[in-house]
Scaffold this active site. Structure first.
Site, PDB file in Angstrom:
ATOM      1  N   ASP A  50     -45.040 118.466 -23.695  1.00 29.54           N
ATOM      2  CA  ASP A  50     -45.944 119.157 -24.389  1.00 29.54           C
ATOM      3  C   ASP A  50     -46.802 120.129 -22.606  1.00 29.54           C
ATOM      4  O   ASP A  50     -46.460 120.551 -21.932  1.00 29.54           O
ATOM      5  CB  ASP A  50     -47.967 118.515 -23.992  1.00 29.54           C
ATOM      6  CG  ASP A  50     -48.678 119.608 -24.384  1.00 29.54           C
ATOM      7  OD1 ASP A  50     -48.709 120.501 -24.405  1.00 29.54           O
ATOM      8  OD2 ASP A  50     -49.521 119.175 -24.867  1.00 29.54           O
ATOM      9  N   CYS A  68     -49.448 111.103 -37.504  1.00 33.51           N
ATOM     10  CA  CYS A  68     -50.423 110.945 -38.334  1.00 33.51           C
ATOM     11  C   CYS A  68     -51.070 113.004 -38.359  1.00 33.51           C
ATOM     12  O   CYS A  68     -52.704 113.278 -37.714  1.00 33.51           O
ATOM     13  CB  CYS A  68     -51.527 110.512 -37.829  1.00 33.51           C
ATOM     14  SG  CYS A  68     -51.125 108.272 -38.315  1.00 33.51           S
ATOM     15  N   ASP A 107     -48.869 108.910 -42.280  1.00 33.40           N
ATOM     16  CA  ASP A 107     -49.918 109.662 -43.371  1.00 33.40           C
ATOM     17  C   ASP A 107     -50.136 110.934 -43.072  1.00 33.40           C
ATOM     18  O   ASP A 107     -50.724 111.196 -44.392  1.00 33.40           O
ATOM     19  CB  ASP A 107     -51.464 109.262 -42.008  1.00 33.40           C
ATOM     20  CG  ASP A 107     -52.715 109.681 -42.164  1.00 33.40           C
ATOM     21  OD1 ASP A 107     -52.826 109.401 -43.134  1.00 33.40           O
ATOM     22  OD2 ASP A 107     -53.316 110.261 -42.064  1.00 33.40           O
ATOM     23  N   GLU A 150     -48.484 117.648 -50.441  1.00 30.05           N
ATOM     24  CA  GLU A 150     -49.812 116.833 -50.848  1.00 30.05           C
ATOM     25  C   GLU A 150     -50.701 117.120 -51.803  1.00 30.05           C
ATOM     26  O   GLU A 150     -50.715 118.702 -51.802  1.00 30.05           O
ATOM     27  CB  GLU A 150     -50.535 116.279 -49.427  1.00 30.05           C
ATOM     28  CG  GLU A 150     -50.015 116.034 -47.801  1.00 30.05           C
ATOM     29  CD  GLU A 150     -50.919 115.563 -46.460  1.00 30.05           C
ATOM     30  OE1 GLU A 150     -51.282 115.847 -46.893  1.00 30.05           O
ATOM     31  OE2 GLU A 150     -49.775 115.267 -46.386  1.00 30.05           O
ATOM     32  N   HIS A 191     -53.305 110.779 -45.966  1.00 29.18           N
ATOM     33  CA  HIS A 191     -54.374 111.603 -44.697  1.00 29.18           C
ATOM     34  C   HIS A 191     -55.138 111.115 -44.827  1.00 29.18           C
ATOM     35  O   HIS A 191     -56.260 111.763 -45.315  1.00 29.18           O
ATOM     36  CB  HIS A 191     -53.728 112.736 -45.560  1.00 29.18           C
ATOM     37  CG  HIS A 191     -53.698 113.884 -45.026  1.00 29.18           C
ATOM     38  ND1 HIS A 191     -53.088 115.316 -44.748  1.00 29.18           N
ATOM     39  CD2 HIS A 191     -54.529 114.058 -44.187  1.00 29.18           C
ATOM     40  CE1 HIS A 191     -53.468 116.089 -43.761  1.00 29.18           C
ATOM     41  NE2 HIS A 191     -54.269 114.966 -42.974  1.00 29.18           N
ATOM     42  N   LEU A 192     -55.314 109.704 -43.844  1.00 31.00           N
ATOM     43  CA  LEU A 192     -56.935 108.981 -44.051  1.00 31.00           C
ATOM     44  C   LEU A 192     -57.311 109.451 -42.006  1.00 31.00           C
ATOM     45  O   LEU A 192     -58.124 109.155 -41.543  1.00 31.00           O
ATOM     46  CB  LEU A 192     -56.157 107.594 -43.536  1.00 31.00           C
ATOM     47  CG  LEU A 192     -56.849 107.218 -45.208  1.00 31.00           C
ATOM     48  CD1 LEU A 192     -56.096 105.908 -45.233  1.00 31.00           C
ATOM     49  CD2 LEU A 192     -57.257 107.651 -46.257  1.00 31.00           C
ATOM     50  N   GLY A 193     -55.857 110.541 -41.167  1.00 32.46           N
ATOM     51  CA  GLY A 193     -56.558 110.664 -39.974  1.00 32.46           C
ATOM     52  C   GLY A 193     -58.049 110.685 -39.653  1.00 32.46           C
ATOM     53  O   GLY A 193     -58.797 110.274 -39.012  1.00 32.46           O
TER      54      GLY A 193
END
Length: 525
Positions: free
Chosen positions: A170, A229, A255, A260, A278-280
């Protein structure tokens, strides 16, 4: 009475808060764009999740709309430039679903390692295939976290609890913050080479789009497992499929997708892939949290003018705005310049206000400098949240003021300290109130910044300027302005060039290959 429309399904807590604050609220979900366009002009506020798309056409029809609140972090479904042009504040709730998304990434890692979805389907089909579903342990493995911000740091903490070793890439993660998290900060190629698992927790930017591609997959360990995710555009799905089929990548848990809703995808047919829709952020707790937060933020804005988590609105009073406007443009240029040329982790930011600038409300100016500084590698950074983001990343931000003016009546100097060096840039306003850069790395020069700039540092040697000009001319690049400066003869020198269009990559490589060149950066303003 102030009136708000909730156009997507969300926790009833949101409507309850609006009504408690004396705001009239309508809950009309599942509307078509035409239906929304027909009624949106009746509302002061619009609360949405991901189903409603606030297009420019919708915003044009929203003649009374003052705020759009997104219950969640992503605002891809809001045309922010159109909202800004219409004077509509856009806000989100970036912290309401962090734990939920992090937990989903950990769950996906477990599911991938132990073949849980496939084993469940097989067993419920009446089969007993123990040998088919041989798994691997997480214990002792190395997890590579790409993006160690709010969500990534939670994932790292959970992984450390599982006795995994965590390495993190990062650009904004300071060594001190890495030590606090218990992770090892590494460069991206080092992460690729060492990680048994790689999990993505970074936004989509020009620097992260298609990050997981064939070239970078080739740098990874054989048998690596990848979890995404975050955002679908981080991964080149065709390249990942090829790596999964060859065995280079042992498995992937996905995810999010490039398109989409993902009714079909190149990854769906593979046995070594775990897929979720896409259940994050899809937990009861997260839905309640973001609904409460968006309702409270919107109510505060509509009733008292308080701004929280705004993506397009500075914290400036009406009285200050005219005086601050040219300074804000200067601050934005200084921060953006430094952000685009910074190549290693930030440790310290020092902003000095001298002369007339010292008598201003400097907090929004520092915030917009941080916005420009952090913006090149992060999305959703704005004047409101930039100081918070800097603090979370362990970046030390200092401000100092001095009424004394030396060469200029007003001056703002930004000094950025990274793990490798310190770099300063200073600017002023002349009588026409247009920003000008007057110093870079202590080298005096006077330059206005245009949309396309080329920044070159080099050793001051004869023939360099001619070589650079000839190269750009041969590439068909028109030079608008050419600014030069140096510390001393034969020493470090700088060229800051305004050009009429962005440079092609092959031209940039030719500039980098010129004798005596040390750094080349295309800049956009």
């Amino acid at each position: 009475m102030v009136k708000v429309l909730i156009s997507d399904k969300m926790s009833p807590k949101a409507a309850e808060i609006f009504r408690q604050r004396g705001i009239e609220v309508d809950e009309l979900t599942g509307m078509s764009p035409e239906e929304l366009k027909a009624c949106i002009g009746n509302y002061d506020g619009l609360a949405i999740r991901s189903s409603t798309t606030a297009t420019a056409e919708i915003i044009e029809a929203a003649t009374n709309l003052k705020v759009i609140g997104r219950a969640g972090i992503g605002v891809d479904n809001v045309d922010i430039p159109a909202a800004t042009a219409a004077g509509i504040c856009v806000m989100n709730t970036p912290f309401g679903n962090a734990i939920t998304t992090a937990e989903h990434a950990i769950a996906m890692m477990f599911s991938l390692s132990r073949h849980i979805p496939a084993a469940d389907a097989s067993t419920q089909a009446g089969k007993w295939e123990k040998s088919r579903f041989m798994g691997v342990e997480l214990y002792g493995k190395t997890l590579g976290v790409i993006g160690c911000g709010n969500i990534g740091s939670i994932v790292a903490d959970r992984a450390i609890g599982l006795k995994m070793k965590v390495v993190a890439f990062d650009p904004f993660l300071s060594p001190e913050r890495a030590a606090d998290l218990g992770v090892e900060k590494v460069e991206l190629d080092d992460l690729f080479a060492r990680a048994d698992y790689i999990t993505l927790h970074t936004p989509i930017t020009d620097g992260t789009r298609n990050l997981i591609n064939a070239t970078n997959i080739a740098k990874m360990k054989d048998g690596v497992r990848i979890i995404n995710c975050a955002r679908g555009g981080l991964v080149v799905e065709e390249d990942l499929k090829a790596a999964l089929e060859s065995g280079k990548v042992a498995g992937a848990a996905v995810d999010v997708y490039s398109v989409e809703p993902a009714k079909e995808n190149v990854l769906f047919s593979l046995e070594n892939v775990v897929c979720t829709p896409h259940l994050g952020a899809s937990t009861t707790e997260a839905q309640v949290n973001v609904a409460i937060q968006v309702a409270e933020q919107m109510a505060d804005y509509l009733l008292v003018g308080s701004v929280t988590n705004a993506l397009n609105m500075p914290s400036v009073t009406a009285e200050e705005a005219p005086k601050l406007k040219p300074y804000m443009e200067l601050a934005k240029q200084l921060g953006s310049f430094a952000g685009q040329v910074t190549e290693s982790g930030l440790k310290k930011v020092h902003v000095e206000y001298e002369g007339q600038a010292a008598g201003l409300n400097i907090k929004p100016l520092t915030a917009i400098i941080l916005q420009g500084l952090l913006g090149p590698l992060m999305d959703s950074v704005n004047m409101v949240n930039a100081p918070i983001v800097a603090k979370e990343r362990g970046i030390d931000v200092m401000e100092s003021i001095s009424d004394k003016a030396d060469d200029y009546q007003t001056l703002i100097r930004l000094t950025v300290t990274t793990e490798q060096r310190s770099r300063d840039i200073a600017g002023t306003l002349y009588g026409d109130k247009r920003p000008r850069i007057v110093s870079i790395k202590g080298i005096n020069m006077e330059a206005e910044l245009g949309p396309h700039m080329l920044y070159v540092t080099n050793r001051d040697k004869p023939g360099f300027i001619g070589s650079l000009g000839s190269l750009l001319g041969e590439a068909g690049v028109n030079i608008a302005t050419f600014h030069l400066g140096r510390h001393e003869a034969q020493g470090e020198a700088i060229a800051l060039i305004e050009i009429d269009s962005s440079l092609a990559e092959d031209t940039l490589e030719k500039v980098r290959a010129l004798p005596h060149v040390e750094q080349v950066k295309p800049l956009a303003f």
